[in-house]
Scaffold this motif. Structure first.
Motif, PDB file in Angstrom:
ATOM      1  N   GLN A 296       0.837  -1.208   0.000  1.00 52.20           N
ATOM      2  CA  GLN A 296       0.000   0.000   0.000  1.00 52.20           C
ATOM      3  C   GLN A 296       0.871   1.257   0.000  1.00 52.20           C
ATOM      4  O   GLN A 296       0.618   2.207  -0.730  1.00 52.20           O
ATOM      5  CB  GLN A 296      -0.906  -0.028   1.233  1.00 52.20           C
ATOM      6  CG  GLN A 296      -1.960   1.057   1.231  1.00 52.20           C
ATOM      7  CD  GLN A 296      -2.821   1.003   2.491  1.00 52.20           C
ATOM      8  OE1 GLN A 296      -3.035  -0.052   3.067  1.00 52.20           O
ATOM      9  NE2 GLN A 296      -3.286   2.143   2.940  1.00 52.20           N
TER      10      GLN A 296
ATOM     11  N   PHE B  96       3.979   1.422  -1.081  1.00 53.24           N
ATOM     12  CA  PHE B  96       4.659   1.506  -2.377  1.00 53.24           C
ATOM     13  C   PHE B  96       3.720   2.120  -3.421  1.00 53.24           C
ATOM     14  O   PHE B  96       4.121   2.974  -4.217  1.00 53.24           O
ATOM     15  CB  PHE B  96       5.139   0.133  -2.840  1.00 53.24           C
ATOM     16  CG  PHE B  96       5.746   0.143  -4.223  1.00 53.24           C
ATOM     17  CD1 PHE B  96       6.953   0.785  -4.463  1.00 53.24           C
ATOM     18  CD2 PHE B  96       5.096  -0.465  -5.297  1.00 53.24           C
ATOM     19  CE1 PHE B  96       7.504   0.821  -5.737  1.00 53.24           C
ATOM     20  CE2 PHE B  96       5.643  -0.423  -6.576  1.00 53.24           C
ATOM     21  CZ  PHE B  96       6.841   0.211  -6.801  1.00 53.24           C
ATOM     22  N   TYR B  97       2.464   1.683  -3.384  1.00 46.80           N
ATOM     23  CA  TYR B  97       1.472   2.202  -4.331  1.00 46.80           C
ATOM     24  C   TYR B  97       1.373   3.731  -4.212  1.00 46.80           C
ATOM     25  O   TYR B  97       1.378   4.451  -5.205  1.00 46.80           O
ATOM     26  CB  TYR B  97       0.117   1.555  -4.043  1.00 46.80           C
ATOM     27  CG  TYR B  97      -0.997   1.982  -4.968  1.00 46.80           C
ATOM     28  CD1 TYR B  97      -0.998   1.596  -6.294  1.00 46.80           C
ATOM     29  CD2 TYR B  97      -2.057   2.757  -4.506  1.00 46.80           C
ATOM     30  CE1 TYR B  97      -2.024   1.974  -7.153  1.00 46.80           C
ATOM     31  CE2 TYR B  97      -3.090   3.146  -5.353  1.00 46.80           C
ATOM     32  CZ  TYR B  97      -3.065   2.755  -6.682  1.00 46.80           C
ATOM     33  OH  TYR B  97      -4.077   3.132  -7.526  1.00 46.80           O
ATOM     34  N   MET B  98       1.307   4.204  -2.983  1.00 45.50           N
ATOM     35  CA  MET B  98       1.161   5.642  -2.766  1.00 45.50           C
ATOM     36  C   MET B  98       2.448   6.394  -3.116  1.00 45.50           C
ATOM     37  O   MET B  98       2.407   7.494  -3.654  1.00 45.50           O
ATOM     38  CB  MET B  98       0.745   5.911  -1.314  1.00 45.50           C
ATOM     39  CG  MET B  98      -0.614   5.284  -1.002  1.00 45.50           C
ATOM     40  SD  MET B  98      -0.993   5.280   0.749  1.00 45.50           S
ATOM     41  CE  MET B  98      -1.841   6.837   0.897  1.00 45.50           C
TER      42      MET B  98
ATOM     43  N   PHE C 146      -0.847  -0.065 -12.089  1.00 43.23           N
ATOM     44  CA  PHE C 146      -0.648  -1.369 -11.468  1.00 43.23           C
ATOM     45  C   PHE C 146      -1.588  -2.429 -12.041  1.00 43.23           C
ATOM     46  O   PHE C 146      -2.741  -2.141 -12.358  1.00 43.23           O
ATOM     47  CB  PHE C 146      -0.881  -1.282  -9.957  1.00 43.23           C
ATOM     48  CG  PHE C 146       0.247  -0.631  -9.196  1.00 43.23           C
ATOM     49  CD1 PHE C 146       0.535   0.718  -9.371  1.00 43.23           C
ATOM     50  CD2 PHE C 146       1.014  -1.360  -8.286  1.00 43.23           C
ATOM     51  CE1 PHE C 146       1.570   1.326  -8.672  1.00 43.23           C
ATOM     52  CE2 PHE C 146       2.044  -0.764  -7.579  1.00 43.23           C
ATOM     53  CZ  PHE C 146       2.321   0.582  -7.764  1.00 43.23           C
TER      54      PHE C 146
ATOM     55  N   MET D  43      -3.745  -1.092  -5.218  1.00 40.33           N
ATOM     56  CA  MET D  43      -4.010  -1.298  -3.793  1.00 40.33           C
ATOM     57  C   MET D  43      -5.170  -0.426  -3.308  1.00 40.33           C
ATOM     58  O   MET D  43      -5.374   0.682  -3.782  1.00 40.33           O
ATOM     59  CB  MET D  43      -2.771  -0.936  -2.965  1.00 40.33           C
ATOM     60  CG  MET D  43      -1.543  -1.779  -3.270  1.00 40.33           C
ATOM     61  SD  MET D  43      -1.805  -3.548  -3.031  1.00 40.33           S
ATOM     62  CE  MET D  43      -2.075  -3.598  -1.256  1.00 40.33           C
ATOM     63  N   GLU D  44      -5.864  -0.911  -2.294  1.00 38.02           N
ATOM     64  CA  GLU D  44      -6.911  -0.104  -1.652  1.00 38.02           C
ATOM     65  C   GLU D  44      -6.281   0.849  -0.642  1.00 38.02           C
ATOM     66  O   GLU D  44      -5.308   0.504   0.018  1.00 38.02           O
ATOM     67  CB  GLU D  44      -7.876  -1.023  -0.895  1.00 38.02           C
ATOM     68  CG  GLU D  44      -8.686  -1.908  -1.807  1.00 38.02           C
ATOM     69  CD  GLU D  44      -9.679  -2.772  -1.038  1.00 38.02           C
ATOM     70  OE1 GLU D  44      -9.752  -2.651   0.202  1.00 38.02           O
ATOM     71  OE2 GLU D  44     -10.373  -3.555  -1.693  1.00 38.02           O
TER      72      GLU D  44
ATOM     73  N   PHE E 147      -6.771  11.826  -2.484  1.00 37.03           N
ATOM     74  CA  PHE E 147      -5.552  11.105  -2.835  1.00 37.03           C
ATOM     75  C   PHE E 147      -4.833  11.794  -3.996  1.00 37.03           C
ATOM     76  O   PHE E 147      -3.642  12.088  -3.935  1.00 37.03           O
ATOM     77  CB  PHE E 147      -5.911   9.656  -3.199  1.00 37.03           C
ATOM     78  CG  PHE E 147      -4.742   8.787  -3.526  1.00 37.03           C
ATOM     79  CD1 PHE E 147      -3.727   8.597  -2.604  1.00 37.03           C
ATOM     80  CD2 PHE E 147      -4.652   8.142  -4.749  1.00 37.03           C
ATOM     81  CE1 PHE E 147      -2.639   7.784  -2.892  1.00 37.03           C
ATOM     82  CE2 PHE E 147      -3.570   7.321  -5.042  1.00 37.03           C
ATOM     83  CZ  PHE E 147      -2.568   7.152  -4.122  1.00 37.03           C
TER      84      PHE E 147
END
Lengths: 469, 253
Positions: free
Chosen positions: A418, A420-422, B86, B90-91, B100
């Motif tokens: 999570q 890494f995603y951000m 991706f 991801m949540e 965000f």
């Protein structure tokens, strides 16, 4: 990912420093009947209070520390090394130059007004808010609302004070309520007459110069039939405190059809043991809601409760706890159903970071003879680091066939994926962490009054940003 | 000319080598596609470029407009212009898409500069219209409870808002029905620009009917084994990958 696994060093050292002390009235160290008599003399209290205090001292001395169910950390408290009374206006001082730079920056970023900064940093003994305070006083005074210090109240309004004082939380409730009953000083007294709906939230903040940030404050709030009130205590800024023990007692009484909301934001410095007893009694069709946020202190033990005494009474506890490195937030709620068709709701969210530990401890009691009672309990915990710890101890007793309860609990972790995603979207690790944590508490933060919720978000940003990498 | 250059890249996860000497140049304005069987290392390549900490680069370089980005943290690479859509987004519970993206856009502003809220929403709504997304979408938590198609559209929305120099789209077509594929492809095609290079990673030829690449590469066992024009995709579709892997079988996943 390696960086998230690294310990999150949330800096809780803000406010941990020493400085010279000067006191005009000082009861000295340790706790004996002499200490009690000294306090009663200095404050010029009536005899019944003196006796109340002396009895409480006996109870305090006879009760064991609750370490069997809580934490051994309590055993490090040295009761003989504590000063139990420092006179009004005689709190320790130091100069602004001595205040650490990071604490000043925190004030800056939280947008705390200049005068308040000095008080919060322990530079000024008193906080000059007289103007704001008297405006509030004027507005509510016209409605017959009494808003004053507890010491003034027991002298000026003895009938009403004595009728409710110590009735919601008896002296012997626990060791620390007994301690508070013996040495209490400061805190608020509020009485709202029947049918009066107080528009503005009343804030302890405005009454700082009336000893509101006392070490052993005692607050008593009575909302008479059909009245409404919101009370707010504390602030999000780190509060420098010389005392290592803070032990308050807060009693609320909501008479028939009355509504009380009590909002707390606690951010004591990390040397403080914060052992607080808070409870309200809700009469028929009355509503008591505790909104509680714990960020600071070394150890907090606090379980706001509601005794649902009258038919259709409602009780609610909404709480957020943030346990950073070295901290233990042991918080929860108590709902004691004592009448038919009473309802209670508990929502608790905790975040443990670094070596921080968050504990939820709840008690819900619905006896067999009652009908149509409902309880809902939700507790969610978020763990930031591998060393972080969380535990949940819900004690739910529901008897009889006409009552219902539901309990939900979850533990989650901010995953490396999570983060890494951000980060892939351009946020630093700290920003990503802070956004995730804010997201986790978002639905509860929205229940805080606007000014608090904005400050809370900023505070979480500060705690998280400064902590990673 | 501006480009993203990958030079003789070797990368491991733990002790196991996944990328085994891969070279590739994605020029600005061009779309490259990488096809290959499962387990050939396609997704790993995208994560290594983005800087995922689970992978170690043992040798080689990744140069973005001449600058080696391998020493940079993932967020620094992102701010410099690398975007990864991706395969499994991801949540982020409790954080709305609007907030965000606002944080992500703000992170790209020079220090001391603040995002102008009205302008931001105006831009956000424009991009959402482009992707046929309902405005109420912005109030939902990032990827939480999204369908496969919604997740992929949300990735493309982020790409549209962040305007990267080089975008890598990892299996963007997986889990999409034909309508969703059409919408997502449309979004990608609109974002084609002389100032942007793109790398599509896909297992199937289907996506390339909608987004027509300039060059197709075939990746097998951590290396590019063949490159060619867009017609190569059709050949692969009919012949499969086996004829390419006779000498060196790809490990099963």
């Amino acid at each position: 990912m390696s960086d998230t696994k690294a310990e999150l060093n949330l800096d809780r050292s803000v406010g941990d420093f020493s400085y010279p002390e000067h006191h005009a009235f000082d009861a000295g160290y340790g706790l004996t009947p002499d200490t009690i008599n000294y306090i009663a003399d200095v404050k010029g209290e009536p005899d019944w209070i003196r006796e109340f205090r002396l009895k409480a001292l006996d109870v305090f001395l006879s009760k064991p520390l609750p370490t069997h169910w809580a934490t051994k950390d309590l055993e490090t408290l040295e009761f003989e090394k504590i000063r139990y009374y420092l006179a009004h206006g005689q709190r320790p001082t130091r100069s602004w130059e001595e205040v650490p730079e990071d604490m000043k920056q925190t004030f800056e970023r939280l947008g705390i007004p200049e005068q308040e900064r000095k008080f919060l940093a322990g530079v000024e003994a008193q906080f000059d808010s007289e103007a704001v305070y008297s405006n509030i006083q004027k507005a509510i005074g016209e409605q017959g609302v009494i808003f004053t210090g507890s010491t003034e109240a027991l002298i000026k309004y003895p009938e009403i004070f004595r009728k409710w004082f110590g009735k919601v939380i008896p002296t012997g409730d626990n060791k620390f309520s007994a301690l508070n009953s013996a040495v209490f000083s400061g805190g608020s007294f509020i009485y709202v007459p029947p049918g009066v709906k107080v528009k503005h939230p009343l804030q302890a903040y405005f009454r700082i110069n009336a000893e509101n940030f006392g070490q052993f404050e005692r607050t008593l709030i009575i909302a008479d039939e059909g009245s409404e009130l919101m009370y707010m205590e504390g602030c999000t800024a780190p509060k420098f405190e010389t005392a290592t023990l803070h032990s308050a007692v807060v009693e609320l009484v909501a008479l028939k059809g009355a509504k009380i909301q009590y909002v707390t934001v606690q951010n004591w410095s990390s040397n403080v043991f914060n052992l607080v007893t808070k409870r309200g009694v809700a009469h028929e069709d009355a509503e008591i809601k505790w909104i509680d946020c714990n960020i600071g202190s070394r150890l907090t033990m606090k379980y706001p409760g509601v005794v649902l005494k009258g038919r259709k009474a409602r009780g609610e506890v909404i709480s957020i706890a943030l346990a950073s490195n070295g901290q233990h937030q042991d918080t929860g709620a108590k709902m004691i159903h004592a009448a038919d068709e009473t309802t209670s709701n508990i929502v608790s969210k905790s975040i443990s970071a670094g070596t921080g530990r968050a504990t939820y401890r709840g008690q819900v009691h619905i006896p067999k003879h009652l009908k149509g009672c409902k309880n809902n309990t939700e507790c969610d915990a978020l763990l930031i680091n591998p060393d972080s710890r969380t535990d949940t101890y819900p004690a739910v007793t529901v008897r009889g066939t006409g009552n219902a309860t539901q309990h939900e609990a979850s533990v989650s972790q901010i995953s490396a994926e999570q983060i890494f995603y951000m980060q892939q979207r351009g946020l630093t690790e700290g920003q990503a962490m802070s956004l995730s944590v804010n997201g986790f508490v978002n639905d509860l933060v929205r229940q805080f009054p606007m000014e608090y919720s904005v400050e809370l978000k900023r505070l979480i940003d500060l705690e998280m940003e400064g902590s990673v990498g | 000319m501006k480009s993203l250059v990958i030079k003789d890249l070797h990368a491991n996860i733990g002790e196991r080598e996944i990328i085994k000497g891969l070279s590739l140049e994605i020029e600005c304005g061009k779309i490259h596609a990488i096809m290959g069987p499962n387990g050939s290392g396609k997704s790993t390549l995208s994560k290594v470029i983005a800087g995922h900490p689970d992978y170690t680069v043992t040798s080689g370089e990744v140069l973005m407009d001449g600058e080696n980005i391998l020493g940079m943290a993932p967020d620094e690479r992102a701010r410099k212009g690398i975007f990864l859509a991706f395969q499994y987004p991801m949540e982020v519970p409790g954080v709305t898409i609007a907030n965000f993206l606002r944080a992500a856009v703000s992170a790209r502003l020079p220090e001391g500069e603040e995002l102008e809220a009205t302008e931001y929403y105006q831009r956000l709504y424009e991009k959402m219209d482009l992707l046929e997304m309902d405005r109420s979408f912005t109030a939902r938590s990032v990827n939480e409870g999204f369908s496969g198609g919604e997740k992929k559209r949300c990735e493309i929305l982020q790409m549209a808002m962040l305007e990267p120099k080089y975008a890598i789209l990892d299996e963007t077509d997986s889990g999409l029905d034909i309508d969703a594929l059409r919408i997502v492809s449309h979004g990608v095609n609109v974002l084609r620009s002389p100032d942007r290079g793109m790398l599509l990673i896909t297992h199937y030829q289907r996506l390339l009917d909608y987004i027509v690449p300039d060059v197709i590469h075939v990746m097998v066992a951590g290396k590019i084994v063949m490159s060619g024009p867009k017609e190569l995709a059709l050949e692969l579709e009919s012949k499969g990958y086996d004829w390419l892997t006779e000498e060196e079988p790809a490990p099963a996943v």
